[in-house]
Design a protein around this motif. Structure first.
Motif, PDB file in Angstrom:
ATOM      1  N   THR A  41       0.856  -1.190   0.000  1.00 49.93           N
ATOM      2  CA  THR A  41       0.000   0.000   0.000  1.00 49.93           C
ATOM      3  C   THR A  41       0.893   1.241   0.000  1.00 49.93           C
ATOM      4  O   THR A  41       1.966   1.259   0.626  1.00 49.93           O
ATOM      5  N   GLU A  42       0.451   2.275  -0.673  1.00 51.98           N
ATOM      6  CA  GLU A  42       1.253   3.491  -0.807  1.00 51.98           C
ATOM      7  C   GLU A  42       1.345   4.222   0.532  1.00 51.98           C
ATOM      8  O   GLU A  42       0.380   4.295   1.293  1.00 51.98           O
ATOM      9  N   ASP A  43       2.545   4.754   0.816  1.00 52.56           N
ATOM     10  CA  ASP A  43       2.798   5.442   2.076  1.00 52.56           C
ATOM     11  C   ASP A  43       3.780   6.585   1.806  1.00 52.56           C
ATOM     12  O   ASP A  43       4.892   6.364   1.307  1.00 52.56           O
TER      13      ASP A  43
END
Length: 721
Positions: A666-668
């Protein structure tokens, strides 16, 4: 494929007439020698066995059909002329091919434009269509497996057999092995005799003939004891195979394959058939004794379960294999039971064994009987296995061993493998499983593998390392819908040679029978003592002497959840990748030994996974947090689903511990900032070149200069090679 306008029964009638002609037995002997005898010089090679998979060769069931039709009349033993003999051979091959076309043509019986357009055309659910794969499925067992397992299968029935038949099955198995030795002893003498004969006098019949006294001398038994055993498998002189009037009718030659010649000698045209009869026939003898049936049924079930448990114990160790496991929902409420349970690391294998077979009526193409046999032999095993698998994943249930102790399960089971095992050869088993087996999707439970005890025997013989075995059944289960083969040994043979791997864009891959040649040879070397390669050149040999091979062995010695998946990934790599990655690790270790510093190498793979090797001799609590942090960053950078980290020491190099990260990417924003300076992982060959040549422009290294890898050895004795 050629078309035929004649019916199956018309072709069968012509075959019947052909097989009754004078001297036909000599033509069958010729076919048996041509298609069943493997000739070789020195050590046997895979190419020698590969000839047995030629499409021009008659298979054993076809030859048994010829023999079964031949005995419908009294055998004429006179030798025909060479021209007549050749006519017999040619006609036999032509009619058998036409018969095959009749059976295979059933596949198109319901083919219409409407059926194709509305998607209802599926010929493989028809019993008539299944007759073809049932008859031509090939041999799923080796003759020595039949003989060895028969002794085990009927060991508990020895008192009944001794009382009612005058011998036990282990004695029959021993005599059958000695028959093969006697026939082999005859070969040179008969060949020299034939050289002195006129070609018109040549016949292969003597190559398959033997006297009871010859076997008795080898067995150190009385002739009458040997005669008693052979008589149990001898076709009675009055037997005319009256029930054999269609291809799938009962054929007496399969139960009593030995013929008596006018000279008094026995004739064993297919020693394989004798081995199979020794494995199968005693069951039918004992079923005639209705009072003994409950004991017989129990003994058959015990044999299958105990045999599978012992074979899996060779792979995983007896302490990891549990026989007859009960599952309780409460103290008194038993939910189900598992025949054999294997716990290794965070993996479990659930085996449900059934002693059911394909009946004669099913072989004839009776749809209802085929499905009923399958339901009893396989579907019931799967249903019970699926129920047990769900219980293993549910903390409410207690898993209790046969001694009453509770079996401790891993905290989190990653995968469960279901093996449905039958105790007898079940023709077209894998094909029927594709068509009839009703399964359900269960989280962490792999697709079931359906096989017989002979496949389990071969798998545990060749894959005796836990990771090798688990890696194979993992891929075998994942590719279940993409693989098609006549029997399970073909797929195992392919894996041993090529390392089983099927690209996701391949809908169906059919494996020809000749892929099992390396496995066939290895099993013969290990079990019979044939001179040849005991291990096929392939997946089991390419790890030898490599650092990756040592890493896999260390993972197996410590089946930790964090490293088992890594082991699967390493075993799936190509030979070149294994060699080059091993050299990279060796150089990392050499550098750490030389300068005491930390050295890393990172590799990414196409399947959204990767690995970082972290070479350091720092304390575990320091190295562990650093490796985990690095793997988290690298996993994010590569947008991978899985990332592995392996900490190795500079000595050996040896595995210290592992890290396994498996969760969706997931993008962070924070991780974006922390990983923006990270460079992409190098391909293995470039990483090797960089490590050997150092950073920046590589300078030329002389043969006698110190190796740039830091090993301390001269370049010519280290990386130059």
């Amino acid at each position: 494929m050629k078309k035929t306008n004649r019916s199956e029964q018309e072709v069968f009638a012509d075959l019947t007439e052909l097989c009754s002609r004078p001297g036909y037995v000599h033509a069958v002997a010729h076919l048996c020698f041509r298609d069943n005898v493997i000739s070789y010089a020195g050590r046997m090679k895979e190419a020698d066995i590969g000839k047995m998979s030629s499409p021009s060769r008659l298979i054993r069931t076809e030859i048994n059909t010829l023999l079964g039709l031949m005995i419908k009349t009294e055998i004429d033993w006179n030798l025909p002329t060479p021209m007549v003999m050749q006519e017999y051979v040619n006609a036999s091959e032509r009619l058998l091919e036409e018969l095959h076309h009749c059976l295979s043509g059933e596949v198109f019986a319901g083919l219409t434009r409407e059926a194709v357009e509305n998607g209802t055309f599926n010929p493989f659910v028809s019993g008539n269509v299944l007759r073809e794969p049932i008859f031509y499925s090939g041999d799923a067992a080796y003759n020595f497996q039949y003989l060895d397992l028969a002794s085990r299968k009927y060991a508990a029935d020895a008192p009944w057999l001794q009382t009612n038949r005058g011998f036990a099955v282990d004695q029959a198995s021993h005599i059958a092995k000695l028959i093969e030795e006697v026939l082999a002893d005859h070969f040179d003498t008969i060949r020299e005799h034939m050289r002195k004969q006129h070609p018109d006098e040549w016949t292969m019949l003597p190559l398959f003939a033997f006297a009871a006294k010859e076997v008795a001398a080898k067995a150190n038994l009385a002739v009458e004891d040997v005669e008693r055993v052979l008589g149990a498998f001898e076709l009675p002189s009055s037997e005319r195979n009256a029930a054999f009037n269609a291809l799938h009718d009962f054929n007496a030659i399969t139960a009593t394959p030995l013929l008596r010649m006018p000279s008094g000698e026995f004739l064993s045209l297919q020693t394989y058939s004798l081995a199979e009869a020794i494995y199968e026939a005693p069951f039918y003898w004992m079923t005639q004794d209705k009072a003994y049936l409950p004991t017989l049924t129990k003994n058959r079930g015990d044999f299958t379960e105990t045999f599978v448990a012992e074979r899996l114990g060779l792979v995983f160790g007896a302490e990891h294999v549990h026989l007859n496991v009960d599952i309780f929902e409460s103290k008194a409420a038993k939910m189900s039971d598992i025949d054999v349970l294997v716990i290794w690391g965070n993996r479990a294998i659930v085996v449900q064994a059934k002693s059911k077979r394909l009946t004669q009526e099913a072989r004839k193409g009776n749809d209802l009987v085929i499905r009923d046999d399958f339901k009893k032999a396989v579907q019931a095993a799967y249903d019970q296995g699926a129920t047990c698998a769900k219980c293993l994943l549910d903390k409410r249930y207690r898993i209790v061993a046969s001694d009453g102790s509770e079996i401790a399960l891993p905290q989190n089971i990653a995968e469960i493998y279901l093996l449905c095992v039958v105790s007898d050869h079940y023709p077209a088993l894998s094909f029927q499983a594709r068509q009839f087996l009703q399964t359900e999707s269960i989280d962490r439970v792999q697709a079931p593998l359906v096989m017989d005890v002979f496949a389990i025997d071969a798998m545990t013989e060749m894959l005796q390392a836990p990771l090798q075995f688990l890696s194979y059944i993992n891929r075998r289960a994942n590719y279940a819908e993409q693989l098609l083969a006549s029997q399970e040994l073909t797929i195992l043979g392919y894996h041993l040679k090529q390392n089983l791997w099927v690209e996701s864009n391949i809908g169906l891959m059919h494996l020809a029978d000749d892929f099992s040649a390396g496995l066939d040879l290895a099993m013969a070397v290990r079990r019979v003592g044939v001179e040849g390669a005991a291990t096929p050149d392939g997946v089991l040999t390419r790890f030898r002497g490599t650092t990756i091979g040592r890493v896999v062995k260390e993972i197996e010695a410590r089946p930790e959840s964090a490293t088992i998946d890594l082991g699967f990934m390493l075993l799936a790599m190509s030979e070149q990748a294994v060699t080059e990655m091993s050299r990279v690790i060796d150089r990392l270790a050499a550098r750490t030994r030389s300068d005491g510093q930390i050295h890393d190498a990172t590799f990414a793979f196409k399947d959204d996974s990767g690995i970082t090797f972290h070479c350091t001799d720092e304390p575990t609590h320091v190295a562990g947090s650093r490796l985990k942090s690095h793997c988290q960053l690298r996993k994010y950078k590569e947008k991978a689903e899985r990332w592995f980290g392996l900490c190795i020491s500079s000595k050996g190099p040896d595995v210290r511990f592992g890290v396994s990260l498996t969760y969706p990417w997931t993008e962070d924003v924070g991780m974006d900032e922390r990983t923006q300076e990270m460079s992409a992982p190098m391909p293995i060959d470039r990483a090797l070149s960089a490590i050997l040549g150092g950073h920046g422009r590589a300078k030329k290294v002389g043969r006698n200069d110190p190796c740039p890898c830091g090993s301390g050895s001269k370049y010519k004795k280290c990386c130059l090679s």
